[in-house]
Design a protein around this motif. Structure first.
Motif, PDB file in Angstrom:
ATOM      1  N   PRO A  98       0.816  -1.223   0.000  1.00  0.00           N
ATOM      2  CA  PRO A  98       0.000   0.000   0.000  1.00  0.00           C
ATOM      3  C   PRO A  98       0.848   1.272   0.000  1.00  0.00           C
ATOM      4  N   THR A  99       0.359   2.262  -0.711  1.00  0.00           N
ATOM      5  CA  THR A  99       1.077   3.531  -0.826  1.00  0.00           C
ATOM      6  C   THR A  99       0.102   4.686  -0.646  1.00  0.00           C
ATOM      7  N   TRP A 100       0.509   5.665   0.155  1.00  0.00           N
ATOM      8  CA  TRP A 100      -0.308   6.854   0.382  1.00  0.00           C
ATOM      9  C   TRP A 100       0.418   8.084  -0.169  1.00  0.00           C
ATOM     10  N   PHE A 101      -0.347   8.973  -0.774  1.00  0.00           N
ATOM     11  CA  PHE A 101       0.193  10.214  -1.338  1.00  0.00           C
ATOM     12  C   PHE A 101      -0.297  11.386  -0.505  1.00  0.00           C
ATOM     13  N   VAL A 102       0.651  12.259  -0.101  1.00  0.00           N
ATOM     14  CA  VAL A 102       0.310  13.421   0.732  1.00  0.00           C
ATOM     15  C   VAL A 102       0.814  14.686   0.051  1.00  0.00           C
ATOM     16  N   ASP A 103      -0.108  15.543  -0.370  1.00  0.00           N
ATOM     17  CA  ASP A 103       0.249  16.813  -1.021  1.00  0.00           C
ATOM     18  C   ASP A 103       0.453  17.875   0.051  1.00  0.00           C
ATOM     19  N   LEU A 104       1.678  18.398   0.149  1.00  0.00           N
ATOM     20  CA  LEU A 104       2.012  19.380   1.177  1.00  0.00           C
ATOM     21  C   LEU A 104       2.196  20.785   0.603  1.00  0.00           C
ATOM     22  N   GLY A 105       1.800  20.977  -0.633  1.00  0.00           N
ATOM     23  CA  GLY A 105       2.014  22.268  -1.284  1.00  0.00           C
ATOM     24  C   GLY A 105       1.358  23.426  -0.559  1.00  0.00           C
ATOM     25  N   GLY A 106       0.207  23.183   0.062  1.00  0.00           N
ATOM     26  CA  GLY A 106      -0.504  24.260   0.742  1.00  0.00           C
ATOM     27  C   GLY A 106      -0.293  24.295   2.234  1.00  0.00           C
ATOM     28  N   VAL A 107       0.586  23.438   2.745  1.00  0.00           N
ATOM     29  CA  VAL A 107       0.832  23.356   4.184  1.00  0.00           C
ATOM     30  C   VAL A 107       1.945  24.319   4.568  1.00  0.00           C
ATOM     31  N   GLN A 108       1.782  25.035   5.666  1.00  0.00           N
ATOM     32  CA  GLN A 108       2.761  26.038   6.064  1.00  0.00           C
ATOM     33  C   GLN A 108       3.463  25.735   7.385  1.00  0.00           C
ATOM     34  N   ARG A 109       2.855  24.927   8.260  1.00  0.00           N
ATOM     35  CA  ARG A 109       3.409  24.701   9.588  1.00  0.00           C
ATOM     36  C   ARG A 109       3.534  23.200   9.851  1.00  0.00           C
ATOM     37  N   PRO A 110       4.413  22.802  10.803  1.00  0.00           N
ATOM     38  CA  PRO A 110       4.616  21.376  11.062  1.00  0.00           C
ATOM     39  C   PRO A 110       3.347  20.649  11.475  1.00  0.00           C
ATOM     40  N   GLU A 111       2.473  21.323  12.233  1.00  0.00           N
ATOM     41  CA  GLU A 111       1.220  20.666  12.603  1.00  0.00           C
ATOM     42  C   GLU A 111       0.348  20.400  11.377  1.00  0.00           C
ATOM     43  N   GLY A 112       0.546  21.231  10.354  1.00  0.00           N
ATOM     44  CA  GLY A 112      -0.163  20.993   9.100  1.00  0.00           C
ATOM     45  C   GLY A 112       0.333  19.744   8.393  1.00  0.00           C
ATOM     46  N   VAL A 113       1.629  19.450   8.525  1.00  0.00           N
ATOM     47  CA  VAL A 113       2.184  18.229   7.953  1.00  0.00           C
ATOM     48  C   VAL A 113       1.557  17.018   8.627  1.00  0.00           C
ATOM     49  N   VAL A 114       1.497  17.068   9.961  1.00  0.00           N
ATOM     50  CA  VAL A 114       0.878  15.980  10.717  1.00  0.00           C
ATOM     51  C   VAL A 114      -0.570  15.799  10.306  1.00  0.00           C
ATOM     52  N   ALA A 115      -1.304  16.913  10.194  1.00  0.00           N
ATOM     53  CA  ALA A 115      -2.725  16.848   9.831  1.00  0.00           C
ATOM     54  C   ALA A 115      -2.915  16.272   8.437  1.00  0.00           C
ATOM     55  N   ALA A 116      -2.025  16.663   7.484  1.00  0.00           N
ATOM     56  CA  ALA A 116      -2.159  16.174   6.108  1.00  0.00           C
ATOM     57  C   ALA A 116      -1.924  14.675   6.036  1.00  0.00           C
ATOM     58  N   LEU A 117      -0.909  14.196   6.745  1.00  0.00           N
ATOM     59  CA  LEU A 117      -0.639  12.759   6.733  1.00  0.00           C
ATOM     60  C   LEU A 117      -1.737  12.005   7.474  1.00  0.00           C
ATOM     61  N   ALA A 118      -2.197  12.563   8.567  1.00  0.00           N
ATOM     62  CA  ALA A 118      -3.292  11.926   9.303  1.00  0.00           C
ATOM     63  C   ALA A 118      -4.528  11.808   8.426  1.00  0.00           C
ATOM     64  N   ASP A 119      -4.810  12.844   7.645  1.00  0.00           N
ATOM     65  CA  ASP A 119      -5.965  12.826   6.753  1.00  0.00           C
ATOM     66  C   ASP A 119      -5.801  11.747   5.688  1.00  0.00           C
ATOM     67  N   ALA A 120      -4.559  11.592   5.184  1.00  0.00           N
ATOM     68  CA  ALA A 120      -4.312  10.577   4.162  1.00  0.00           C
ATOM     69  C   ALA A 120      -4.511   9.172   4.709  1.00  0.00           C
ATOM     70  N   LEU A 121      -4.169   8.967   5.982  1.00  0.00           N
ATOM     71  CA  LEU A 121      -4.259   7.638   6.583  1.00  0.00           C
ATOM     72  C   LEU A 121      -5.625   7.348   7.198  1.00  0.00           C
ATOM     73  N   ARG A 122      -6.517   8.304   7.168  1.00  0.00           N
ATOM     74  CA  ARG A 122      -7.766   8.189   7.912  1.00  0.00           C
ATOM     75  C   ARG A 122      -8.583   6.969   7.509  1.00  0.00           C
ATOM     76  N   GLY A 123      -8.488   6.572   6.251  1.00  0.00           N
ATOM     77  CA  GLY A 123      -9.252   5.406   5.819  1.00  0.00           C
ATOM     78  C   GLY A 123      -8.775   4.122   6.451  1.00  0.00           C
ATOM     79  N   ALA A 124      -7.509   4.097   6.897  1.00  0.00           N
ATOM     80  CA  ALA A 124      -6.957   2.871   7.468  1.00  0.00           C
ATOM     81  C   ALA A 124      -6.834   2.929   8.984  1.00  0.00           C
ATOM     82  N   HIS A 125      -6.692   4.132   9.551  1.00  0.00           N
ATOM     83  CA  HIS A 125      -6.468   4.256  10.995  1.00  0.00           C
ATOM     84  C   HIS A 125      -7.165   5.515  11.519  1.00  0.00           C
ATOM     85  N   ARG A 126      -7.535   5.453  12.769  1.00  0.00           N
ATOM     86  CA  ARG A 126      -8.103   6.634  13.425  1.00  0.00           C
ATOM     87  C   ARG A 126      -6.947   7.458  13.988  1.00  0.00           C
TER      88      ARG A 126
END
Length: 454
Positions: free
Chosen positions: A60-88
């Motif tokens: 399995p492979t997940w793609f995370v677009d960080l082009g619009g992310v500005q802060r480190p918490e945004g990176v965490v949120a973007a990856l969390a959103d990408a993984l949401r289908g597999a994990h809470r």
């Protein structure tokens, strides 16, 4: 294989070329690298290469677009959103736990360049928490982590560039005949310098322009290379926009250094960069600036071993020169003139000139021809400087040719001399005379020439 978390193939079009780079990615991960960064200047196709490679993986492979992310918490949120289908995932701790439970998997982190300062707290932490998860990052700037394998994405090869242009032109206009326009398309790809984004933007223009019209309009690349498509990020909608995005990532010192490098009209050694680039203060090392610009894809290396040179793509030179004031340009040109006149002084002042001509010029010297020609064409240089530059070019070219270039160089130098520069005019006239009758000229004539040019 489950790659449902990637962009659909229909949004991207067929993948063309990059066989060598795909192989390098396969080898890196097969050798146990858990973090690989595809770096390079904007428009070289980093995202497209990463997606194509990810589709070949058997997990399995997940793609995370960080082009619009500005802060480190945004990176965490973007990856969390990408993984949401597999994990809470609700916070950073949940994310670390979720990644550790993924097992063998790949996460593609796209457009990380503006977040590299936060990579220790994000990417490095994820690697420690989930060593079985492979991280593939695209960034115009390497992350600078010790475990990172960097693959710098260079422009496409001429064959790949031509294939991409033909493929994209066919998508834009089904009736487009690439074979009938082959020679012109070769010239177009040469002007586009193998940059995938530039090629795709140019191909879209073939809906309304013929291949010949497109080639003519590429005299102003930045005005032509833009698109009206609605499903692309703004930074990919125009070549100038993607360069703007990359330029904003540079420090002021890097911006200044790159702008000053635009006085080089062809390849140049690092010693020339150190002579031309004016540092903002004594704490800044020019070599560090050059290496940083190279790591971000603004500068390229040409050749290997003792002949390695630095180079700018023409589109980079065109863009960066807009950020150089007239006064700064004149000062950089003056430093450039001084460096290359000193570098080639032995060619016009040595009593061994005839021997140099007969034995031939080292290939490394030929890289200097474009630079001495540039000096000849500068209106502010003195008659002596113009003459010395022209004679250096004469010596470098005479053994290698082409003859018309030798004559043109000397004629330009002669035409730009003031009326009272009699000695310079005489030296150039003598060089022109010998250029016309070079082949078959006896050694005695070379000795006479050497004495006269001293």
């Amino acid at each position: 294989m489950s790659n449902s978390h990637l962009h659909p193939e229909s949004d991207l079009g067929p993948f063309v070329g990059r066989a060598k780079e795909l192989q390098a990615l396969h080898e890196a991960f097969e050798q146990g690298r858990g973090l690989v960064t595809i770096s390079g200047m904007g428009g070289t196709g980093k995202t497209r290469l990463a997606l194509e490679f990810a589709r070949t993986r058997d997990h399995p492979t997940w793609f995370v677009d960080l082009g619009g992310v500005q802060r480190p918490e945004g990176v965490v949120a973007a990856l969390a959103d990408a993984l949401r289908g597999a994990h809470r995932v609700t916070d950073a701790e949940d994310l670390l736990r979720a990644m550790s439970e993924l097992g063998p998997a790949m996460v593609v982190l796209d457009a990380f360049e503006h977040l590299v300062d936060h990579s220790p707290a994000t990417v490095a932490a994820w690697r420690r928490a989930a060593p079985d998860v492979q991280l593939l990052v695209t960034s115009r700037v390497p992350l600078g982590l010790t475990s990172e394998q960097v693959i710098v994405l260079a422009p496409m090869t001429p064959d790949d560039a031509l294939a991409l242009l033909a493929t994209r032109a066919k998508l834009a206009d089904y009736a487009f005949d690439a074979d009938a326009n082959h020679e012109t398309l070769v010239d177009v790809t040469s002007r586009l310098e193998g940059i995938p984004l530039a090629i795709e933007l140019a191909a879209a223009r073939l809906q309304t322009l013929s291949a010949e019209q497109l080639l003519q309009r590429l005299e102003d690349r930045l005005a032509v290379l833009r698109t009206g498509k609605r499903n692309v990020a703004p930074r990919h909608a125009a070549m100038e926009a993607t360069l703007d995005w990359s330029w904003a990532l540079l420090t002021e010192a890097e911006q200044s250094a790159l702008a000053q490098c635009t006085v080089f009209r062809s390849d140049f050694p690092v010693e020339a960069a150190e002579a031309v680039i004016q540092r903002p203060d004594a704490t800044v090392d020019v070599l560090d600036l050059v290496q940083s610009l190279h790591g971000q894809g603004w500068l390229r290396t040409v050749g290997r071993g003792p002949t390695r040179q630095l180079a700018l793509l023409d589109v980079v030179r065109e863009y960066a020169s807009q950020h150089l004031t007239s006064a700064d340009e004149q000062e950089a040109q003056a430093r450039h003139t001084a460096f290359y006149l000193q570098r080639t002084a032995h060619l016009v002042s040595s009593s061994a000139l005839a021997e140099i001509l007969l034995d031939g010029i080292d290939d490394t010297g030929l890289a200097d021809v474009d630079h001495v020609e540039a000096i000849v064409r500068r209106p502010e240089v003195s008659a002596r400087e113009r003459t010395d530059a022209a004679l250096a070019g004469f010596v470098l070219l005479l053994r290698q040719g082409p003859a018309p270039r030798v004559h043109q160089l000397l004629a330009e130098a002669q035409g730009a001399l003031p009326d009272d520069a009699e000695l310079s005019a005489a030296r150039l006239a003598l060089a022109a005379h010998h250029a016309k009758r070079f082949f078959g000229t006896p050694l005695k004539s070379f000795l006479t020439l050497a004495d006269a040019l001293k």
